[in-house]
Design a protein around this motif. Structure first.
Motif, PDB file in Angstrom:
ATOM      1  N   LEU A  16      19.083   6.039  21.103  1.00 35.68           N
ATOM      2  CA  LEU A  16      18.396   7.369  20.361  1.00 35.68           C
ATOM      3  C   LEU A  16      19.399   8.580  20.719  1.00 35.68           C
ATOM      4  O   LEU A  16      19.870   9.590  19.955  1.00 35.68           O
ATOM      5  N   VAL A  17      19.751   8.619  21.966  1.00 33.25           N
ATOM      6  CA  VAL A  17      20.826  10.057  22.169  1.00 33.25           C
ATOM      7  C   VAL A  17      22.041   9.885  21.528  1.00 33.25           C
ATOM      8  O   VAL A  17      22.580  10.689  21.069  1.00 33.25           O
ATOM      9  N   ALA A  18      22.553   8.551  21.438  1.00 33.99           N
ATOM     10  CA  ALA A  18      23.852   8.418  20.671  1.00 33.99           C
ATOM     11  C   ALA A  18      23.734   8.567  19.281  1.00 33.99           C
ATOM     12  O   ALA A  18      24.571   9.218  18.741  1.00 33.99           O
ATOM     13  N   LEU A  19      22.496   8.218  18.575  1.00 39.24           N
ATOM     14  CA  LEU A  19      22.175   8.174  17.135  1.00 39.24           C
ATOM     15  C   LEU A  19      22.173   9.877  16.765  1.00 39.24           C
ATOM     16  O   LEU A  19      22.005  10.040  15.748  1.00 39.24           O
ATOM     17  N   SER A  20      21.621  10.503  17.726  1.00 37.86           N
ATOM     18  CA  SER A  20      21.422  11.937  17.493  1.00 37.86           C
ATOM     19  C   SER A  20      22.414  12.749  17.125  1.00 37.86           C
ATOM     20  O   SER A  20      22.379  13.898  16.580  1.00 37.86           O
ATOM     21  N   ALA A  21      23.531  12.335  17.383  1.00 33.81           N
ATOM     22  CA  ALA A  21      25.099  12.623  16.876  1.00 33.81           C
ATOM     23  C   ALA A  21      25.387  12.469  15.658  1.00 33.81           C
ATOM     24  O   ALA A  21      26.238  12.964  15.486  1.00 33.81           O
ATOM     25  N   THR A  22      24.922  11.455  15.168  1.00 37.52           N
ATOM     26  CA  THR A  22      25.419  11.201  13.677  1.00 37.52           C
ATOM     27  C   THR A  22      24.415  11.810  12.625  1.00 37.52           C
ATOM     28  O   THR A  22      23.406  12.402  12.824  1.00 37.52           O
ATOM     29  N   PRO A  23      25.042  11.927  11.419  1.00 39.54           N
ATOM     30  CA  PRO A  23      24.375  12.742  10.406  1.00 39.54           C
ATOM     31  C   PRO A  23      22.945  12.232   9.881  1.00 39.54           C
ATOM     32  O   PRO A  23      21.982  13.183   9.888  1.00 39.54           O
ATOM     33  N   PHE A  24      22.727  10.919   9.228  1.00 40.88           N
ATOM     34  CA  PHE A  24      21.544  10.714   8.849  1.00 40.88           C
ATOM     35  C   PHE A  24      20.603  10.435   9.910  1.00 40.88           C
ATOM     36  O   PHE A  24      19.429  11.077   9.918  1.00 40.88           O
ATOM     37  N   PRO A  25      20.690   9.361  10.606  1.00 37.27           N
ATOM     38  CA  PRO A  25      19.514   9.403  11.769  1.00 37.27           C
ATOM     39  C   PRO A  25      19.326  10.462  12.748  1.00 37.27           C
ATOM     40  O   PRO A  25      18.431  10.590  13.287  1.00 37.27           O
ATOM     41  N   GLY A  26      20.415  10.975  12.886  1.00 38.31           N
ATOM     42  CA  GLY A  26      20.396  12.169  13.931  1.00 38.31           C
ATOM     43  C   GLY A  26      19.411  13.160  13.373  1.00 38.31           C
ATOM     44  O   GLY A  26      18.889  13.948  14.176  1.00 38.31           O
ATOM     45  N   VAL A  27      19.358  13.543  12.162  1.00 37.77           N
ATOM     46  CA  VAL A  27      18.397  14.430  11.690  1.00 37.77           C
ATOM     47  C   VAL A  27      17.018  14.153  12.094  1.00 37.77           C
ATOM     48  O   VAL A  27      16.024  14.592  12.381  1.00 37.77           O
ATOM     49  N   LEU A  28      16.742  12.772  11.664  1.00 43.64           N
ATOM     50  CA  LEU A  28      15.353  12.117  11.801  1.00 43.64           C
ATOM     51  C   LEU A  28      14.963  12.170  13.461  1.00 43.64           C
ATOM     52  O   LEU A  28      13.871  12.685  13.821  1.00 43.64           O
ATOM     53  N   ILE A  29      15.988  11.811  14.230  1.00 47.78           N
ATOM     54  CA  ILE A  29      15.611  11.912  15.715  1.00 47.78           C
ATOM     55  C   ILE A  29      15.327  13.321  16.202  1.00 47.78           C
ATOM     56  O   ILE A  29      14.485  13.566  16.946  1.00 47.78           O
ATOM     57  N   ALA A  30      16.322  14.107  15.688  1.00 47.47           N
ATOM     58  CA  ALA A  30      16.376  15.535  16.090  1.00 47.47           C
ATOM     59  C   ALA A  30      14.915  16.047  15.521  1.00 47.47           C
ATOM     60  O   ALA A  30      14.483  16.896  16.514  1.00 47.47           O
ATOM     61  N   PHE A  31      14.643  15.821  14.672  1.00 49.69           N
ATOM     62  CA  PHE A  31      13.302  16.325  14.134  1.00 49.69           C
ATOM     63  C   PHE A  31      11.986  15.888  15.022  1.00 49.69           C
ATOM     64  O   PHE A  31      11.183  16.592  15.437  1.00 49.69           O
ATOM     65  N   ALA A  32      12.015  14.694  15.359  1.00 49.21           N
ATOM     66  CA  ALA A  32      10.998  14.233  16.460  1.00 49.21           C
ATOM     67  C   ALA A  32      11.303  14.699  17.832  1.00 49.21           C
ATOM     68  O   ALA A  32      10.062  14.994  18.351  1.00 49.21           O
ATOM     69  N   ALA A  33      12.277  14.854  18.067  1.00 51.99           N
ATOM     70  CA  ALA A  33      12.645  15.400  19.416  1.00 51.99           C
ATOM     71  C   ALA A  33      12.345  16.930  19.371  1.00 51.99           C
ATOM     72  O   ALA A  33      11.592  17.456  20.436  1.00 51.99           O
TER      73      ALA A  33
END
Length: 122
Positions: A16-33
């Motif tokens: 999750l931390v690694a994917l938060s730096a990517t464009p698409f899944p990062g947006v969704l993970i960042a929104f949840a965080a």
């Protein structure tokens, strides 16, 4: 908590931390965080602000953010102490559970910080 569940949870958290730096899944993970961080910050700020205002102490939002940040800075070493204490007692299950709590306390602000470092396209 079993060792297999603990390792799987840590791997999932690292992904999750690694994917938060990517464009698409990062947006969704960042929104949840951001949602988790916002809810975790809003309730204590409303309570602390209300108590301070009832006491006649003028409290600004900035002061409340500093107070909440100071409380959070105390939570991380306290969680680390919980892990250390359970390891000293040789209670592996509770030590892993406390370790996962510590990992979450570190990972959620890290995800939020990583999401703030990117320039998201609008």
């Amino acid at each position: 908590m079993s060792q297999r569940a603990f390792i799987a949870s840590l791997i999932f958290l690292a992904v999750l931390v690694a994917l938060s730096a990517t464009p698409f899944p990062g947006v969704l993970i960042a929104f949840a965080a951001w949602l988790v961080a916002g809810l975790a910050a809003a309730v204590p700020m409303i309570l602390i602000g209300g108590v301070l205002k009832l006491a006649g102490v003028p409290a600004t939002d900035t002061a409340l953010y500093w107070i909440l940040g100071a409380v959070y800075m105390l939570l991380v070493p306290a969680a680390g102490f919980r892990v250390w204490r359970q390891v000293q007692r040789q209670n592996a299950g509770k030590a892993r559970s406390a370790g996962l709590d510590l990992a979450l306390l570190v990972a959620v602000p890290l995800i939020v910080w990583i999401s703030m470092q990117q320039r998201w396209p609008l």
